[in-house]
Design an enzyme around this catalytic site. Structure first.
Site, PDB file in Angstrom:
ATOM      1  CD  GLN A  16       0.532   6.168   5.710  1.00  0.00           C
ATOM      2  OE1 GLN A  16      -0.342   7.034   5.932  1.00  0.00           O
ATOM      3  NE2 GLN A  16       1.297   5.982   4.890  1.00  0.00           N
ATOM      4  CG  HIS A  37       5.835   7.263   3.420  1.00  0.00           C
ATOM      5  ND1 HIS A  37       6.354   6.809   2.254  1.00  0.00           N
ATOM      6  CD2 HIS A  37       4.529   6.938   3.435  1.00  0.00           C
ATOM      7  CE1 HIS A  37       5.510   5.846   1.945  1.00  0.00           C
ATOM      8  NE2 HIS A  37       4.382   6.101   2.410  1.00  0.00           N
ATOM      9  N   GLY A  69       0.713  -1.360   0.060  1.00  0.00           N
ATOM     10  CA  GLY A  69       0.117  -0.067   0.159  1.00  0.00           C
ATOM     11  C   GLY A  69       0.614   1.314  -0.159  1.00  0.00           C
TER      12      GLY A  69
END
Length: 162
Positions: free
Chosen positions: A85, A83, A76
Site C-alpha cells: 500500500q 502487493h 488485512g
C-alpha cells in the site's frame, strides 16, 4: 488474480523499478491510495526481499507519504498476490485535517514517540532494520521499521531470524 491482469483504468505505471507495477487501489482507504504490485506472480505471505523494501521505500518517498504491507489475510491482505500500500501524504491532510494542516498519517505521533536510540541506521549501507512495536496496536501483531531518508539503500539481513 486482479493484479496479474489489472484493469487498465487502474494502471498508473505498468512498470516501476522493472519488477513492479503501480495501480490505483480499487477500494481506497484514502484519496490517491495506490498499490505497488509485483509483476510476477508472488505470494503475499512470502518473506519480503531487499527489492521489495527498496521499491516500497522509493515509492513512499516519492509520494511524500507512507508505505505499508499486510503480510496475509489475517493482517488485512485481501489478495494473495504480493502487493504493498502507498498513501501520499497529501491524502492524510485532505481526509484527516489537523490544526497545523500537516500531511501526516494518524500513527505519526505514536511513531515519533518511540525512543530515538536503537534505530541503528546511518546514511551508509548496509542498513540494519530494527523493528519496534506501537502501543496503540498492542492487540495486533505488527512491526514498525523506520527507514533511512535515502530512497535507495542496501539491507543487511544477515542477523535476521527466519
Amino acid at each position: 488474480d486482479p493484479f496479474g491482469d489489472p484493469d487498465p483504468a487502474l494502471v498508473v505505471r505498468a512498470a516501476v523499478f522493472d519488477d513492479y507495477a503501480l495501480l490505483l487501489n480499487k477500494f481506497p482507504a484514502l484519496p490517491r491510495h495506490a498499490l505497488l504490485v509485483t509483476r510476477a506472480d508472488q505470494a503475499q505471505a512470502d518473506r519480503l526481499s531487499r527489492a521489495d523494501l527498496d521499491a516500497l521505500h522509493r515509492c513512499a518517498v516519492a509520494a511524500a507519504g507512507v508505505g505499508f504491507f499486510n503480510s496475509d489475510a489475517v493482517a488485512g491482505a485481501s489478495q494473495p498476490h504480493r502487493h504493498f500500500q502507498v498513501v501520499p501524504g497529501a491524502s492524510f491532510r485532505d481526509a484527516m485535517p489537523n490544526p497545523a494542516g500537516a500531511a501526516v498519517p494518524p500513527i505519526q505521533a505514536a511513531v515519533d514517540a518511540l525512543p530515538a536510540e536503537g534505530w541503528r541506521w546511518s546514511g551508509r549501507a548496509p542498513f540494519v532494520p530494527v523493528v519496534r512495536r506501537l502501543e496503540v496496536f498492542s492487540g495486533v501483531v505488527h512491526g514498525v521499521v523506520r527507514l533511512p531518508p535515502r530512497a535507495t539503500f542496501g539491507l543487511d539481513f544477515s542477523t535476521d531470524a527466519r
